[in-house]
Structures are given as C-alpha cells and as structure tokens.
Design an enzyme around this catalytic site. Structure first.
Site, short mmCIF file in Angstrom:
data_model
loop_
_atom_site.label_atom_id
_atom_site.label_comp_id
_atom_site.label_asym_id
_atom_site.label_seq_id
_atom_site.Cartn_x
_atom_site.Cartn_y
_atom_site.Cartn_z
N CYS B 80 0.83 -1.21 0.00
CA CYS B 80 0.00 0.00 0.00
C CYS B 80 0.87 1.26 0.00
O CYS B 80 1.40 1.64 -1.03
CB CYS B 80 -0.97 -0.04 1.19
N HIS B 172 -3.10 -5.37 1.89
CA HIS B 172 -2.35 -5.52 3.14
C HIS B 172 -2.38 -6.96 3.65
O HIS B 172 -3.18 -7.27 4.54
CB HIS B 172 -2.97 -4.64 4.23
N GLU B 174 -0.60 -8.17 5.73
CA GLU B 174 -0.22 -8.16 7.15
C GLU B 174 -1.41 -8.03 8.09
O GLU B 174 -1.27 -8.27 9.28
CB GLU B 174 0.82 -7.05 7.41
#
Lengths: 290, 192
Positions: B80, B172, B174
């Site tokens: 991002c 994302h 994560e």
C-alpha cells in the site's frame, strides 16, 4: 457489517506511529500534511478556543470540511457530539474517513453514545479507564484515545488515563479466569472484551494519546507509556511556530525512544501554547460521556 | 537465518513482524536507522501514510541509502503506502519518493474509507489457494514498464506486481490471517 468493522480497525492500524492534527481550515490542513501528519481532524475551533468562548460546540460547517477534503490527500477525520446520530450521518455523507465522537464538543445525549456499528466508516472515542474503553469498543469504536483534558496544554490527564488503562489491563492479565466476570461487573464492561484483554494484554483496537499534548517530549512520553500514536489539538496551531512544532512532534513520535532526537527537535521551537493548571479548569471535558 | 527488516517509521510495522515470526528461518527486525538498513537482507515497506513515511525517510537521511541498496539488488516489498514509495510515477501528479520501480501508481484510487473493501483472489505464483485481500484507502497500479511482471488484477486494475528484486501490493496481507505473501517474499529473497 463484520467485514466493515474489520476494515475500519485496519485503517486505524495504518495510523500507528503517527500524529493526527486538529485543523480549522484548508490552509492549516495543508500545513499539517506538509509537516507529516498521518491524518487531520477537522473542527470549527480548537479545544482551547472552545474553552475560552464557552457556549455550545457543534459539528463543523460541511463547507469547511469539504474544503479540507479537497486540500489534502491524507485521511480526514471530523468531530461529532456524543450521541448525535445525525451529525455522524452528515459527516459520513460528506466522504470523511473517520468520525471522532468527542467530549470536546457539547454532548447531545447524556445517556447514550452512538451505536457505531450502524455506520460504514470508523469511529474513534475517548476513555479515562479500561471499562469506558471497552464499552465504546462494544458499541463499535474502531479506535480509542485517552480523553486527557483537551485545550489545556497540560499532559497530566492524558498520562493519568493511559496509566489507569495500563494498570487495569495488567490486573486482568494476571487474574485467574474465575475472577474475570467480577471484574467485568465492576468495570461495567462486556465479558468477551474483558476476556480478550486478559488473554492479549492489550485493547482489540489501536489506542492513541489525546488531550493536552503540547510538546515533542509530551508526545514521546505518551508513546513510551504504550500509546500507538498521538492526537495534537490546540498544541500546534496555538503555538508560536505551528509548522516547525508539528514537524518536531512527528519526529518525536517516530523516535520516541531516542532522547537525542527528542532533544534535537525540541530546540528553538518558540513558545508552546499557554497551559492551564487542571485545578483551574472550569469545564472538565473528560467528565462528559461515560 | 534471513534478516528481514520492516521499515519502522510509521504504520503497520508490528503486523508485518508478527507475520514474519510465523516463518521458519526468518529473523524479523524493525528498521529505523542507516546502520539497520545496511544490516538487513531484505526490507518490507509497510502500510501507513506514504507522505509521512516519505518525509521521515528524507529528514533522517535514510532515503538515498535505501534507494541505493534497492538499486543494488536488495529485495524489497511495499504494501500500500510502501508501493507508493517504490513507484517511479504517481497519479495524480505528486511528489515521488524512492522512484525505483517502473510502475505508475494511482493514490487513493478507490476513494475514501467508505470505499475500502475486502475480496479474495487466486494468485498462482503466490499460493495454491485463493487468498484474502484487504484494500484500505488503497492505491492501484495504473500502468507498468516492460520489466514488470503483473501478479494480480482485481476488476481489471493491477494490485500486485514484481520487477526483479521489487514486489509491490496494493493490499495488506499483514492484516489478514494468511502469511502466503510473506512466504512468497521469503522465497523471492532466497532465490535472488
């Protein structure tokens, strides 16, 4: 809705390690963005002016919010009064990224906070202690912040609130399971969230510092106490050199464990905003909401 | 042990560290200084605010060193905001940062937070199963140079791409529960 709530908590995660700055017009928003703010908070008057002027403080003029949205590419937040469902609907309709249901504005409802899960966009709310934080999270807040005492330039209340939350979390973590329901009852917090904190030792959402942060060292102090990031309200645009102070606070948050960096950025910033002794504060914003 | 750094100036740092901790033979480290940039085998540029991270890179004199290490082949992955930092070109026209990857990135391409979304996609080179993709005020890649391999598109927009030692994703990984893209990045480090 589950999905939206997750995405909203995710946006707050992207704010970590950053500074969110109060701005009252597009020009200030540009200064904040240029200084490295991760987001701006649009409001009509900064908290210290709200204190000085008295009267009812409300949501900002949509025209001003639109101008700020057009001026910057970073996320834009805006404040609504506690319990004011319609102000929140208006802010959402304007295309704002995040709503602050804030005790700094005059509460619209002294009994009930907004049912935040009804909205597509995220909310941040303030808390003085763990029970209050968990009640707001249960209502759908995607992010928390300390209440502190906004507009005073005095960090003592933010410190008190963060220390209180930390110590209550540690208590839950070390408590045997059979005691958790009693803690939930005492702190008036939903049991599943009490269990979450006992297990993980942290809130299920990002938690920022707010209310009285005026210097780079204040910001770093809140980070060392375990906050994920910092809101600065009156502290920037009520100081001598807003652009320089804003940049310094951004750097101090990133390098909050490096006193050399804090010393360097604190040099020659000019006067901080004038502060107020908490015992001299007429209206304690932190007492608004429950 | 592979020393995989996460640029820790701002953003979703601990999330990336947690993901890397799930992978064998990887030692994740937070990276804030030039010494740390020199010590790591690879670096993740996390999600966050690209304007903030970009400024801090310059203010703390990390920009030139990081750029040099990437040009010299250090594996890097931008998620991002990290993708925006890597891009040679930004839309709408804006100040570019590391300018190392031959991609043109549209910032806030989907709009404000109300337009953030989650979807799933099958990316053969990354995982045999579809993976969950979270787009948070996300950018996408508008166009790529000749050397860039497109790894994934969503609704005809490019959301993951690779150019030699550089990986970029709009989404994302994560913040999901699936470490497939992190494993792909580690394989990429091992193969380079």
């Amino acid at each position: 809705m589950e999905n939206r709530l997750k995405l909203n908590k995710n946006l707050a995660q992207m704010f970590k390690g950053g500074v969110i700055m109060d701005v009252v017009n597009a020009k200030e928003a540009e200064i904040a963005e240029e200084a490295g703010a991760i987001a701006v908070m649009a409001l009509e008057r900064v908290p210290s002016d709200i204190r000085r002027d008295g009267g009812v403080a409300r949501m900002s003029d949509p025209k001003m919010i639109k101008e700020i949205l057009a001026a910057v590419s970073i996320p834009v937040m805006a404040k609504v009064r506690i319990g004011h469902i319609v102000e929140a609907q208006v802010i959402q309709a304007l295309g704002v990224d995040f709503i602050d249901e804030s005790e700094v504005l005059t509460p619209a409802d002294e009994m009930y906070h907004i049912e935040k899960r009804q909205f597509d966009i995220p909310f941040v709310c303030g808390a003085k202690n763990l029970g209050e934080a968990l009640r707001r999270i249960a209502e759908g807040a995607s992010m928390m912040r300390t209440k502190g005492e906004a507009g005073t330039g005095n960090v003592v209340e933010a410190v008190r609130h963060m220390r209180t939350i930390n110590s209550e979390m540690r208590k839950l973590q070390s408590a045997p399971k059979e005691e958790l329901m009693t803690y939930a009852k005492e702190m008036m917090a939903p049991f599943d969230l009490v269990e979450y904190v006992a297990e993980h030792g942290k809130l299920p959402v990002v938690n920022f510092a707010a209310g009285g942060i005026a210097t780079p060292a204040d910001a770093a102090l809140m980070m060392q106490l375990g906050c994920d990031g910092v809101f600065v309200g009156s502290g920037i645009f009520k100081s001598d050199n807003p652009a320089k102070r804003a940049k310094a606070i951004v750097k101090a948050v990133t390098f909050h464990n490096d006193p050399k960096v804090i010393a360097e950025v604190s040099e020659g910033l000019g006067e901080a905003m004038p502060g107020i002794e908490i015992s001299k504060v007429e209206t304690e914003f932190a007492k608004r909401g429950w | 042990m592979l020393k995989v750094g996460v640029l820790a100036l701002q953003g979703s740092v601990s999330e990336h560290i947690d993901m890397l901790n799930r992978i064998e033979n990887v030692c994740p480290v937070e990276v804030k200084t030039s010494e740390q940039i020199n010590e790591v085998d690879a670096l993740i540029l996390p999600g966050g605010e690209s304007t903030t991270i970009g400024k801090l890179l310059v203010d703390f004199s990390l920009h030139d060193l990081l750029k040099k290490r990437i040009i010299n082949g250090m594996p890097v992955w931008g998620t991002c905001a990290g993708m925006i930092l890597l891009a040679k070109k930004l839309l709408p026209e804006a100040h570019t940062h590391l300018e190392v990857m031959d991609i043109c990135v549209k910032r806030n391409a989907y709009g404000s937070q109300a337009c953030s979304f989650e979807t799933a996609a099958f990316i053969p080179s990354i995982s045999p199963k579809p993976i969950s993709l979270a787009f948070i005020r996300a950018p996408y890649i508008e166009s790529v140079g000749k050397q860039v391999e497109i790894l994934c598109t969503v609704d005809n927009n490019i959301v993951a791409a690779r150019e030699n030692n550089m990986l970029a994703t709009s989404f994302h990984p994560e913040v999901t529960d699936d470490e497939s893209v992190h494993r792909y990045f580690v394989r990429m480090i091992e193969q380079l």
